[in-house]
Design a protein around this motif. Structure first.
Motif, PDB file in Angstrom:
ATOM      1  N   GLU A   6       0.833  -1.202   0.000  1.00  0.00           N
ATOM      2  CA  GLU A   6       0.000   0.000   0.000  1.00  0.00           C
ATOM      3  C   GLU A   6       0.869   1.253   0.000  1.00  0.00           C
ATOM      4  N   SER A   7       0.291   2.320  -0.519  1.00  0.00           N
ATOM      5  CA  SER A   7       0.948   3.619  -0.488  1.00  0.00           C
ATOM      6  C   SER A   7      -0.119   4.699  -0.603  1.00  0.00           C
ATOM      7  N   GLY A   8       0.288   5.939  -0.331  1.00  0.00           N
ATOM      8  CA  GLY A   8      -0.614   7.059  -0.531  1.00  0.00           C
ATOM      9  C   GLY A   8      -1.199   7.658   0.727  1.00  0.00           C
ATOM     10  N   GLY A   9      -0.932   7.063   1.865  1.00  0.00           N
ATOM     11  CA  GLY A   9      -1.450   7.637   3.101  1.00  0.00           C
ATOM     12  C   GLY A   9      -0.732   8.927   3.454  1.00  0.00           C
ATOM     13  N   GLY A  10      -1.235   9.600   4.474  1.00  0.00           N
ATOM     14  CA  GLY A  10      -0.612  10.832   4.899  1.00  0.00           C
ATOM     15  C   GLY A  10      -1.548  11.654   5.752  1.00  0.00           C
ATOM     16  N   SER A  11      -1.187  12.912   5.922  1.00  0.00           N
ATOM     17  CA  SER A  11      -1.989  13.836   6.713  1.00  0.00           C
ATOM     18  C   SER A  11      -2.640  14.863   5.803  1.00  0.00           C
ATOM     19  N   VAL A  12      -3.875  15.167   6.078  1.00  0.00           N
ATOM     20  CA  VAL A  12      -4.619  16.113   5.255  1.00  0.00           C
ATOM     21  C   VAL A  12      -5.616  16.858   6.132  1.00  0.00           C
ATOM     22  N   GLN A  13      -5.981  18.047   5.707  1.00  0.00           N
ATOM     23  CA  GLN A  13      -6.975  18.823   6.441  1.00  0.00           C
ATOM     24  C   GLN A  13      -8.376  18.339   6.103  1.00  0.00           C
ATOM     25  N   PRO A  14      -9.333  18.582   6.982  1.00  0.00           N
ATOM     26  CA  PRO A  14     -10.725  18.227   6.671  1.00  0.00           C
ATOM     27  C   PRO A  14     -11.162  18.843   5.348  1.00  0.00           C
ATOM     28  N   ALA A  77      -3.992  -3.497 -15.712  1.00  0.00           N
ATOM     29  CA  ALA A  77      -2.658  -3.454 -16.329  1.00  0.00           C
ATOM     30  C   ALA A  77      -1.585  -3.196 -15.269  1.00  0.00           C
ATOM     31  N   LYS A  78      -1.921  -2.379 -14.287  1.00  0.00           N
ATOM     32  CA  LYS A  78      -0.952  -2.058 -13.227  1.00  0.00           C
ATOM     33  C   LYS A  78      -1.111  -2.968 -12.009  1.00  0.00           C
ATOM     34  N   ARG A  79      -2.105  -3.838 -12.044  1.00  0.00           N
ATOM     35  CA  ARG A  79      -2.351  -4.758 -10.929  1.00  0.00           C
ATOM     36  C   ARG A  79      -2.461  -3.974  -9.619  1.00  0.00           C
ATOM     37  N   THR A  80      -3.236  -2.914  -9.681  1.00  0.00           N
ATOM     38  CA  THR A  80      -3.338  -2.001  -8.548  1.00  0.00           C
ATOM     39  C   THR A  80      -4.798  -1.646  -8.288  1.00  0.00           C
ATOM     40  N   VAL A  81      -5.147  -1.611  -7.021  1.00  0.00           N
ATOM     41  CA  VAL A  81      -6.467  -1.150  -6.592  1.00  0.00           C
ATOM     42  C   VAL A  81      -6.285   0.202  -5.913  1.00  0.00           C
ATOM     43  N   TYR A  82      -7.211   1.104  -6.181  1.00  0.00           N
ATOM     44  CA  TYR A  82      -7.123   2.455  -5.634  1.00  0.00           C
ATOM     45  C   TYR A  82      -8.314   2.738  -4.729  1.00  0.00           C
ATOM     46  N   LEU A  83      -8.101   3.659  -3.813  1.00  0.00           N
ATOM     47  CA  LEU A  83      -9.201   4.218  -3.034  1.00  0.00           C
ATOM     48  C   LEU A  83      -9.023   5.726  -3.041  1.00  0.00           C
ATOM     49  N   ARG A  84      -9.876   6.381  -3.787  1.00  0.00           N
ATOM     50  CA  ARG A  84      -9.860   7.846  -3.799  1.00  0.00           C
ATOM     51  C   ARG A  84     -10.793   8.320  -2.700  1.00  0.00           C
ATOM     52  N   MET A  85     -10.269   9.182  -1.840  1.00  0.00           N
ATOM     53  CA  MET A  85     -11.030   9.662  -0.686  1.00  0.00           C
ATOM     54  C   MET A  85     -11.168  11.176  -0.791  1.00  0.00           C
ATOM     55  N   ASP A  86     -12.377  11.622  -1.029  1.00  0.00           N
ATOM     56  CA  ASP A  86     -12.686  13.046  -1.114  1.00  0.00           C
ATOM     57  C   ASP A  86     -13.450  13.498   0.129  1.00  0.00           C
ATOM     58  N   SER A  87     -13.462  14.795   0.340  1.00  0.00           N
ATOM     59  CA  SER A  87     -14.210  15.374   1.463  1.00  0.00           C
ATOM     60  C   SER A  87     -13.895  14.656   2.767  1.00  0.00           C
ATOM     61  N   LEU A  88     -12.635  14.491   3.021  1.00  0.00           N
ATOM     62  CA  LEU A  88     -12.220  13.736   4.199  1.00  0.00           C
ATOM     63  C   LEU A  88     -12.638  14.433   5.490  1.00  0.00           C
ATOM     64  N   LYS A  89     -12.972  13.606   6.462  1.00  0.00           N
ATOM     65  CA  LYS A  89     -13.409  14.090   7.761  1.00  0.00           C
ATOM     66  C   LYS A  89     -12.459  13.570   8.846  1.00  0.00           C
ATOM     67  N   PRO A  90     -12.409  14.228   9.987  1.00  0.00           N
ATOM     68  CA  PRO A  90     -11.542  13.732  11.061  1.00  0.00           C
ATOM     69  C   PRO A  90     -11.855  12.280  11.446  1.00  0.00           C
ATOM     70  N   GLU A  91     -13.112  11.891  11.333  1.00  0.00           N
ATOM     71  CA  GLU A  91     -13.475  10.513  11.691  1.00  0.00           C
ATOM     72  C   GLU A  91     -12.999   9.484  10.677  1.00  0.00           C
ATOM     73  N   ASP A  92     -12.425   9.931   9.581  1.00  0.00           N
ATOM     74  CA  ASP A  92     -11.821   9.009   8.619  1.00  0.00           C
ATOM     75  C   ASP A  92     -10.397   8.626   9.021  1.00  0.00           C
TER      76      ASP A  92
END
Length: 123
Positions: A6-14, A77-92
């Protein structure tokens, strides 16, 4: 070697956006169910989103708490699954894991887990 990375995690504002990736190696890509799960501190792990391979194509499913905000997709083709997360909330805020399930009438159900990636939503 069969593994999920996995990759792509991090810190983001609400209100922000993140996209998680889960790259599969080996024969894991030939799985029946691919999904994202998360575990927040002090809470049980929960299902976030899944893609199930069915005869007519892919079927996606989402937890009620993320419907309309998160999108699961995959690139064969890339053998990859994605999760796009929009409108993130603190409870996420949680550690997010990908998991692939292979289901066989002969071998039963076999699960493969990624190592997890931290997502923190905070102002």
């Amino acid at each position: 070697q069969e593994q999920l990375v996995e990759s792509g995690g991090g810190s983001v504002q609400p209100g922000g956006t993140l996209r998680l990736s889960c790259a599969a190696s080996g024969s894991i890509w030939n799985s029946d169910i691919m999904g994202w799960y998360r575990q927040a501190p002090g809470k049980q792990r929960e299902t976030v989103a899944t893609i199930t391979t069915i005869s007519s194509g892919d079927s996606t499913d989402y937890a009620d708490s993320v419907k309309g905000r998160f999108t699961i997709s995959r690139d064969n083709a890339k053998r990859t699954v994605y999760l796009r997360m929009d409108s993130l909330k603190p409870e996420d805020t949680a550690v997010y894991y990908c998991r692939f399930d292979q289901i066989s009438i002969y071998a039963g159900r076999r699960e493969y887990w990624g190592q997890g990636t931290q997502v923190t939503v905070s102002s």
